[in-house]
Design a protein around this motif. Structure first.
Motif: not given
Length: 116
Positions: A60, A97, A104, A107
């Motif tokens: 991330r 998550t 993700y 995004k």
């Protein structure tokens, strides 16, 4: 033991594909049984969940901060994170998550294109 584990985390040892309980225990000078007990007791998770958490956190952070990383294929990302397969990465990411990795990534890419 927790201090040694914390120091080891800074080396990103968890990104190695051969990162397992035995090798990690060996790295910090203990045995697998004791390390497993410490992680279960103090981190309140299994060794695999602990490693997956570190890998997903790294993913991330890197995805958000590294434009080149955002252009990698899912297979390349999974390998870079130490996963043997995309499926294993996908399952770990979803468990951590509640989101799919592809959602993700899209995004973050959308967020980054708006902010630049």
């Amino acid at each position: 033991m927790l201090q040694k584990l914390s120091s080891l985390e800074k080396t990103t040892f968890y990104l190695n594909i051969d990162c397992n309980l035995y090798n990690t225990a060996k790295n910090i000078g203990t045995n697998a049984t004791y390390l497993s007990k410490i992680i279960n007791e103090y981190k309140e998770q299994s060794f695999n969940d602990y490693i997956n958490e570190l890998r997903i956190k790294y993913f991330r952070n890197r995805l958000y901060n590294d434009a080149k990383f955002r252009s990698y294929t899912i297979k390349a990302i999974a390998r870079e994170l130490g996963y043997g397969s995309v499926n294993t990465f996908a399952l770990a990411f979803k468990k951590q998550t509640g989101l799919s990795h592809s959602y993700y990534i899209k995004k973050v890419i959308a967020e980054k294109s708006i902010s630049t």
